[in-house]
Design a protein around this motif. Sequence first.
Motif, short mmCIF file in Angstrom:
data_model
loop_
_atom_site.label_atom_id
_atom_site.label_comp_id
_atom_site.label_asym_id
_atom_site.label_seq_id
_atom_site.Cartn_x
_atom_site.Cartn_y
_atom_site.Cartn_z
N THR B 80 8.57 9.58 -15.55
CA THR B 80 8.25 8.16 -15.34
C THR B 80 7.66 7.56 -16.60
O THR B 80 7.97 6.42 -16.98
CB THR B 80 7.25 8.02 -14.17
N ASN B 109 12.03 8.92 -10.78
CA ASN B 109 11.29 8.51 -11.98
C ASN B 109 11.61 7.06 -12.37
O ASN B 109 10.73 6.30 -12.76
CB ASN B 109 11.61 9.44 -13.14
N ASN B 111 12.61 4.71 -10.38
CA ASN B 111 12.04 3.78 -9.39
C ASN B 111 10.53 3.67 -9.52
O ASN B 111 9.96 2.58 -9.34
CB ASN B 111 12.43 4.20 -7.98
N MET B 112 9.87 4.79 -9.83
CA MET B 112 8.42 4.71 -10.02
C MET B 112 8.10 3.82 -11.22
O MET B 112 7.17 3.00 -11.18
CB MET B 112 7.83 6.10 -10.21
N ASP B 115 8.72 0.19 -10.26
CA ASP B 115 7.66 -0.39 -9.45
C ASP B 115 6.42 -0.68 -10.29
O ASP B 115 5.75 -1.70 -10.10
CB ASP B 115 7.31 0.56 -8.30
N ARG B 116 6.13 0.22 -11.22
CA ARG B 116 4.99 -0.01 -12.10
C ARG B 116 5.21 -1.28 -12.94
O ARG B 116 4.32 -2.12 -13.07
CB ARG B 116 4.79 1.21 -13.02
N ALA B 444 2.38 13.63 -8.77
CA ALA B 444 1.88 12.69 -7.77
C ALA B 444 0.98 13.41 -6.77
O ALA B 444 -0.03 12.86 -6.31
CB ALA B 444 3.06 12.02 -7.06
N LEU B 479 7.17 10.40 -1.32
CA LEU B 479 7.85 10.10 -2.58
C LEU B 479 9.24 10.72 -2.63
O LEU B 479 10.21 10.09 -3.05
CB LEU B 479 6.98 10.67 -3.71
#
Lengths: 567, 567
Positions: B80, B109, B111-112, B115-116, B444, B479
């Motif tokens: 990520t 990774n 998508n995380m 989103d961040r 995570a 997740l």
Amino acid sequence: MLYNDPKNFRDDMLKGYVAAYPDYVTLVPGGVARATKMPEGKVAVINGGGSGHYPAFCGIVGDGFMDATVVGNVFTSPSTEDVLGVARAVDQGTGIYIVGGNYAGDKMNFNMARDRLRSEGIDCRSFYITDDVASAKPEEREKRRGNVGTFMVFKAAGAAAAAGLGLDELERVTAKANDRTRTVSVGFRGCTLPGEGEPLFHVPKGRMEVGQGIHGEPGVGEDDVRPAAEVAELLVDRVLAEAPDDDSKRIAVILDGLGSTKYEELFVVWGTVRELLEERGYTLVSPLVGEYVTSLDIEGIALAVEFLDDELEGYWLAPCDTASFRRGQGSMARGERRVYARAEEAAESFEAGSDASRGLAGQLVGAFDRVRDAIAAAEDELARIDGVAGDGDHGRGMVKGTEAAASAARRAYDLGAAAGSVLDEAGKAWAAKAGGTSGVLWGAALEAAGSVVGDHADSYDAGTAARAADAAARRMGELGGAHRGDKTMLDALIPFSEELGRQAAAGAGFRDAWSSAASVAREAAEATKDLVPKVGRARPAAERSLGTPDAGAVSMALCMRAALPEE
Amino acid sequence: MLYNDPKNFRDDMLKGYVAAYPDYVTLVPGGVARATKMPEGKVAVINGGGSGHYPAFCGIVGDGFMDATVVGNVFTSPSTEDVLGVARAVDQGTGIYIVGGNYAGDKMNFNMARDRLRSEGIDCRSFYITDDVASAKPEEREKRRGNVGTFMVFKAAGAAAAAGLGLDELERVTAKANDRTRTVSVGFRGCTLPGEGEPLFHVPKGRMEVGQGIHGEPGVGEDDVRPAAEVAELLVDRVLAEAPDDDSKRIAVILDGLGSTKYEELFVVWGTVRELLEERGYTLVSPLVGEYVTSLDIEGIALAVEFLDDELEGYWLAPCDTASFRRGQGSMARGERRVYARAEEAAESFEAGSDASRGLAGQLVGAFDRVRDAIAAAEDELARIDGVAGDGDHGRGMVKGTEAAASAARRAYDLGAAAGSVLDEAGKAWAAKAGGTSGVLWGAALEAAGSVVGDHADSYDAGTAARAADAAARRMGELGGAHRGDKTMLDALIPFSEELGRQAAAGAGFRDAWSSAASVAREAAEATKDLVPKVGRARPAAERSLGTPDAGAVSMALCMRAALPEE
């Protein structure tokens, strides 16, 4: 490997290649030529060699690079007829320049075609590239093989021709590029030829062959596999070891993957290569990292360096536009299309010969059939023997040659040919279809024998056979430059010819004389296991072949035995 | 394989890659970005994935194609943090579009990171390509893997962005390109990862895997190796089997070599592929024959087809100029240069915690060291287990993750961090350095555990550990989208967490509780050998893994055992 009939690999490959890149290339007899018109007055530059090296050599045909490529089967020289077919297709009366790697088979076929073209009034020159520093010592540079640096020398020749240089100037530029180009490779794993069950050669696990040739020829020796950075250093050290005296410190560089060593690995090595070259004061001019000259799926890499001067730098950077490589604002092959003439056909009729000669011709047809069958049965064994020190293509080449010869002999006989013409036709077909050194030599030897035998004699006996064999052996020796004891097929043919002569002089009949000579040939072929090939003509590290007979001598003896019908 | 330290393969490779193509690409944190400025207002299009596929994916960064590529280690998802590093480097406030292949690790990774970025106010979208028709049935298209057709979908997205389309339109075009793209591959021989002694997988001699994925994932089954023309027909039949209803009969085509199947073989196959496609009424629009998406040195080929409409044909033919692929009268990367910002650094100081938490933090540092050592010792065994049904990268990923976690934990502790922060830092480092799905999940999970443990509690006991383990398991489940019984590491973690809870409830001390839970985890991991992975989430032909435990579950149990110091 993916293939259909391995014998048609070249033709299947070329069909697909021109279908993939019709804007760039067109099929011509013996290979491919640029699809766009050459500028008027330009010398036609032709390269060529066996296939299995793409993008070399047919991938670099196009504007600013090669005008045509003669394409042999995998790792096999194209035939003289192939070279002639390509040369005639692109000839526009402004001269033809043939550039190849320094391999015996390629050189012989290219030179025979060159001489034929000259005899027809076409100005044709040839040049052979010797960039592989591991294949002979500096004082024997003319014996070195061609390797990945051929790409640079081809580029210089192609760009110089595109710039309008004539043949004399092209020779000067190409010789200079060759003088200033060095390649060293390392190999980690062998490759497998289409249709073969086993790899052509093995590199032991955890070891690497330093200085390996592009067909897997042995180099200067084995070493343990090392980390990428150390391999990089080894390559850099060796290519720089022979920097020219007037080194400008500007170099063209190719870091080349041979097939199975992939891009990411090349980039890892490149990180170090670039650093080392720059540390040693070199400026890298438009370096290339990728696959430019491959060797089927050999795992290995090569580093090639061209020490530039202003003229060579200009040619290195000159624009070009080919299927595999493009520099500058290329034309994307949008030039005017060109249509090529086809090659001439085989003879369609024969002059009538004597009854004796026609009778012998019939027997020859049977002999060629038996020879073909004997070779087919021995193919794997011949490949195995040849693989010890050579590139393992001898079995395949002999199969193709004997098949072509048998079929041409039958066709000629059916069209009325007598003995001399049958031998001549069989020889031409053998040379045209077998490719490689041995195909050319066999073809020329049969043609020489055919001249002795002729179409018009009233009778034939052991003496005729002895004179024909002698002529064949002499022609082979002249053409190939080999002598008795060099571990070639001459080591079977010369004893065969001598025994035939002895038997004929003693008054033996044909059958006894030939049978005795075939036995002598067999023993002589076996005895070649104690010989070492002449270094340079064959390949370095030739001592590896000690203990194994020469594949060409073995197949020669097989053919001589098979030629005689069983009682 | 050529490499230096296998752990640094990606970084060594990228260093060499940008040194080879400085006109095209520049290093940025997590990957490479175009060296030339993006046009103002243009959406930044990013692709990415593990390395080992060059020219995919970092080879197609440049004008008209991708703006940047996130690069993981070989066959391993980038982290990520890598995605964030690349995205932040190319962000110019006009939106970021991330396109990847449909692989669990990449998707997670990307998508995380997406989103961040969104949480920071950056408009970021993501899309995952599903062109591999052999990886799931037509009614489950969303479960299919990305394969060679990714090149076509990337091209559509890149060309559309270059044409000035906004994010909504880019999503429409990319989804359409993906809907109309199909790939089928066949594999003949496996590949070997850097630093590994054995190939990742084997295809039996004389057999081929039909529908193999680009990391060697099993396809629809084995078949005998066939002649090139029959392989061509098989590929053509399968890619055409799902032609769209509104088939315009115009197609983009890639015949792709995966690594060791070389150009001449591709041309042989292409001769038939082209004929068959034309026989079936298709017009081939600028087809490509060569290496576009490789898989290290896997021997195999893939055929990808994009069923074009006018819009997609325009994007397929649109000019582009990248290190590995160029269309039209390219700019040769002569645009204005761009300088990228660097990524942020790790935390340099920590808030003071309670004495109990600092004490626990010291124990955690020791635990991470033991976990790292245990995993290092088990690396080969984990790779072997994972290789049965997965891509064999689990051992390597765990080694990198546990090394990073141990080192980050020690660093944080030395800078004064208490237990919660130590777990948090260890988790971040694990996710950033391990790459792959399991790295993200472990990272995570540790962060979730860190939140439970905190920096300020006055005491810790078995109950704290049980709550932390429960939080970790829940976070992993959310997740990764997996459930108990799906044959993942949750099948070890959930029983571990439950046993810890039982022991804590029964009043056991920390050591006894943890020890008992670790034993339960070990048995549960072993029992995963009777499970079949959930198809689609993992890979087809998942039944192959029957009889072998899940590598993630095994390593989870190992870590839990190692975390407890010996008495």
